[in-house]
Design an enzyme around this catalytic site. Structure first.
Site, PDB file in Angstrom:
ATOM      1  N   ASP A  93       0.873  -1.173   0.000  1.00 18.35           N
ATOM      2  CA  ASP A  93       0.000   0.000   0.000  1.00 18.35           C
ATOM      3  C   ASP A  93       0.912   1.225   0.000  1.00 18.35           C
ATOM      4  OD1 ASP A  93      -2.131   1.680  -0.099  1.00 18.35           O
ATOM      5  OD2 ASP A  93      -3.178   0.883   1.640  1.00 18.35           O
TER       6      ASP A  93
HETATM    7  C1  NOJ Z   1      -3.827   4.109  -0.065  1.00 21.86           C
HETATM    8  C2  NOJ Z   1      -5.046   3.258   0.105  1.00 21.86           C
HETATM    9  O1  NOJ Z   1      -5.008   2.595   1.345  1.00 21.86           O
HETATM   10  C3  NOJ Z   1      -5.208   2.226  -0.996  1.00 21.86           C
HETATM   11  O2  NOJ Z   1      -6.419   1.582  -0.823  1.00 21.86           O
HETATM   12  C4  NOJ Z   1      -5.103   2.876  -2.336  1.00 21.86           C
HETATM   13  O3  NOJ Z   1      -5.298   1.936  -3.348  1.00 21.86           O
HETATM   14  C5  NOJ Z   1      -3.743   3.530  -2.446  1.00 21.86           C
HETATM   15  N1  NOJ Z   1      -3.614   4.550  -1.421  1.00 21.86           N
HETATM   16  C6  NOJ Z   1      -3.506   4.144  -3.815  1.00 21.86           C
HETATM   17  O4  NOJ Z   1      -4.261   5.264  -3.979  1.00 21.86           O
END
Ligand code: NOJ
Length: 749
Positions: free
Chosen positions: A285
């Protein structure tokens, strides 16, 4: 160089079977991957494991910034959150000019639609309509693909019992069985039958894992969870999505029992790749590799790179940890070349499966883009989805649907969500913030717009009074609301949460309606027939509304077609059929609350009963149970029928019930089947959902609804760390929600 590489790898194979399975095309992809891998330098390889952010964050013109340079130098395998179509072409062209000309894969958060905005995922889950969810994802993926995206960070399959957590809006609620079916439907919709079809994109199942069990409902917080709960509550939707062929997974931000998920070998290597045999690629993430250092579980970038790669993670989303630490980790002998190669293989396989080597511009066709984005039929689907997601919680005296020949002709539409289209309303954070920049307030149909047309066509008169638009409701707002209500026969109150109240990093410590909106009800003339329409992203509490409003309709954050869908439901054109995918508590003090809890040794039968598991100040039962939702018609359930009362292991258990529409109009019902294991070796939940069917019944029509339970359905994660069914008594329940059910028992021998 590019031509040499492309000529050795070009062939027109489809990537059916995605990345799992061993069919011919997968074998061909493997051959092509090995040929390419053999030519790659260490820098090329580390570059493929690096994902950087595009224009959504930087907002810069790619031609001027650093991005092109990095891409040209082969330091980027993937770009996330890039919007500008022409720039994607430039970036892809630049990637093809890099050392080996490996195309980029573009990732994007397509959470509830891409250009056409659908209801939030939690709302979609409330439809319990898997075909609908699959169709929504098909449209969202086709739009994203036509705009040059190849990969979506969806579905989010995190189960959560905690409405304080802002991201419950993004999941399918509290139940692992429903969550699994939704996860599969989403993967099917996003990836279609063939990942090499340019109208499909790769799914990314997130957040692996247990992100929804954050302590205190606070985003990014630690998770302390038993292996049993992990296996039974958290992992089933992930496993279902993996088995449905999801091409990629995403790590979660949290620690699980102290281990940051991005470096959790038990999860990634032992369970996901080992037990489930999943062959895809896993991305971190946002900066979660780097955050292993902040968690205090890695010393520096070299340590973080070592631990994340060794756990089985493949691609680094924006933290730069692999760029900074992986070469050193290799030089120090902390990781092997074989480990790096394996991660690179997974990235390359994805790119081959998407057909990017065959034609790097296959998702960048401007004609297809123009023909695909925001087609009228996409809007129609958004309207259908929003109407089918709405949940009717209360309808005293059958106030709804609005009856043109009834006593209420003058209708007052009141509240902050009556007509507002600012980019703070009706849409989740994902449509407003970094997730999706395409939100265009001019495209929202507001309740006022749609109801004005639809209700006045039927002879009603509608006034619209917007109040509580900014900050706290003022005395002026309350008096405006009172005056509008006084001059009307019936009030429709549109209350709820702003889009910015939900989503990532948007957790709350109270579930009451924001800005004292509920107090409007106190100012309405007493006895005024009132409908409350709630625009929400999460379970909320609204005691006053439950007392004062005859009807309560949960509309969620419904997307662009908010108003039209609402008009469809309020006028009865669509009979509501949504059911809650999450328990609605009486107050935040009951959280975490979920229907599938254990019985305890002292279950409370009645409020106030001492020495039982309850509260002094309120009952322990929820305001509205999981699976609950009313219709404009009524359904009756016969007694459960089973062919036998005792079953041997391995035999299937057939359960059926006759459901009859006893009301005056046609309607849809979600028939739900739950079990309870009464004599396991450990305490088991009071109910566990094991099946559901959404059926349509004409007025007076009956249908036999049959379910089949397998031994697996009767199993639980036992003390020997295996799924197993214990012999003994099981209860089986069937009904229209998790509380009001028919009941029967059988023995497993
Ligand atoms: C953080 C988020 O937790 C995740 O779900 C998302 O896909 C990513 N950022 C990318 O934007």
């Amino acid at each position: 160089m590019k031509n040499i590489i492309l000529s050795c790898i070009v062939c027109s194979l489809s990537a059916v079977g995605m990345l799992n399975g061993q069919n011919t095309s997968v074998q061909n992809i493997d051959t092509r991957v090995e040929a390419l891998l053999a030519k790659m330098s260490l820098d090329d390889k580390i570059g493929q494991l690096n994902q950087v952010v595009g224009d959504i964050s930087t907002g810069t013109d790619v031609s001027k910034d650093d991005l092109l340079k990095q891409v040209r130098a082969g330091q980027v395998g993937s770009i996330l959150s890039h919007t500008n179509f022409e720039n994607k072409i430039t970036l892809q062209k630049t990637a093809l000019k890099s050392n080996l000309g490996i195309p980029l894969v573009f990732g994007f958060d397509v959470i509830h639609g891409y250009k056409t905005i659908f209801p939030i995922p939690l709302a979609q889950a409330a439809s319990w309509d898997m075909d609908l969810i699959e169709r929504i994802e098909r449209v969202a993926a086709a739009e994203a693909a036509a705009d040059g995206q190849n990969w979506t960070f969806s579905p989010m399959v995190d189960i959560s019992y905690d409405p304080r957590w802002g991201r419950v809006m993004e999941g399918a609620g509290e139940d692992p069985f429903l969550g699994s079916r939704v996860a599969e439907a989403r993967v099917r919709g996003i990836q279609g039958k063939d990942l090499s079809d340019p109208t499909t994109i790769a799914a990314c199942v997130k957040h692996f894992a247990a992100y929804g069990f954050a302590e205190g409902g606070r985003d990014y917080n630690s998770v302390d969870i038993s292996e049993q709960k992990l296996r039974e509550m958290v992992l089933p939707p992930f496993e279902a999505a993996a088995k449905a062929g999801a091409a990629t997974f995403m790590n979660s931000f949290n620690t699980i029992n102290g281990v940051p998920a991005s470096m959790d070998k038990h999860l990634i290597t032992d369970i996901l790749r080992g037990e489930w045999g999943w062959k895809g690629m896993i991305v971190s993430d946002w900066a979660s590799f780097g955050e292993t250092i902040t968690h205090g579980a890695a010393e520096d970038e070299v340590d973080a790179a070592t631990k994340c790669l060794s756990a089985g993670s493949d691609m680094d989303m924006v933290s730069g940890v692999f760029q900074k630490g992986l070469r050193k980790a290799l030089e120090k002998g902390r990781v092997t070349q074989a480990q790096i190669d394996e991660a690179v293989r997974r990235v390359l396989r994805l790119k081959f499966a998407l057909g990017l080597f065959d034609d790097p511009f296959r998702y960048l066709d401007s004609k297809r883009r123009a023909a695909t984005l925001e087609k009228p039929e996409h809007r129609e689907l958004a309207r259908e989805a929003a109407a089918k997601s709405m949940v009717l919680l209360q309808n005293d005296g059958g106030l709804l649907p609005l009856n043109p020949s009834g006593p209420f002709r003058r209708i007052a539409l009141i509240g902050p969500f009556a007509d507002s289209r600012t980019n703070k309303d009706y849409m989740s954070f994902w449509t407003l913030g970094v997730g999706n920049p395409y939100y265009d307030s001019t495209k929202v149909v507001t309740p006022a717009q749609a109801l004005k047309t639809e209700l006045e066509k039927k002879g009603f008169l509608l006034t619209v009074t917007e109040v509580c638009l900014n900050a706290t409701c003022t005395e002026k707002d309350y008096s405006l609301a009172r005056d509008a209500a006084r001059d009307a026969d019936l009030v429709i109150l549109c209350l709820g949460e702003n889009g910015l109240d939900c989503g990532e990093s948007r957790c709350v410590s109270t579930l009451e309606l924001r800005k004292e909106q509920e107090k409007i009800l106190k100012y309405l003339p007493s006895g005024k027939p009132t409908v409350m329409v709630l625009f929400n992203s999460r379970p909320m509490d609204f005691k006053l509304a439950a007392e004062k409003a005859q009807s309560i309709l949960v509309a969620w954050q419904p997307g662009y077609e908010a108003g039209n869908a609402l008009a469809d439901v309020l006028t009865g054109k669509v009979n509501p059929s949504g059911k809650l995918p999450m328990t609605f508590p009486r107050s935040v003090g009951q959280v975490p609350i979920h229907y599938n809890h254990l019985n305890t040794g002292r279950p409370q039968q009645n409020f106030g009963q001492m020495w039982t598991s309850g509260y002094l100040d309120q009952p322990s039962t929820p305001a509205y149970p999981f699976g609950f939702g009313l219709s404009y018609t009524k359904f009756s359930y016969s007694k459960i029928s089973m062919s036998k009362s005792a079953y041997k292991r391995g035999e299937t258990v057939d359960v059926s019930v006759t459901v009859t529409n006893t009301g005056d109009v046609a309607g849809e019902e979600v028939v739900q089947l739950y079990i309870r294991d009464m004599s396991a070796d450990i305490s088991r939940p009071v109910k566990e959902l094991k099946g559901f069917q959404k059926i349509r019944l004409e007025k007076g029509q009956s249908k036999i609804v049959s379910f089949r339970l397998s031994e697996k359905d009767l199993s639980y994660w036992n003390r020997d760390l295996k799924f197993k069914a214990d012999p003994g008594t099981f209860k089986v329940f069937v009904g229209g929600n998790s509380r009001d059910v028919q009941e029967m028992s059988f023995e497993l021998q």
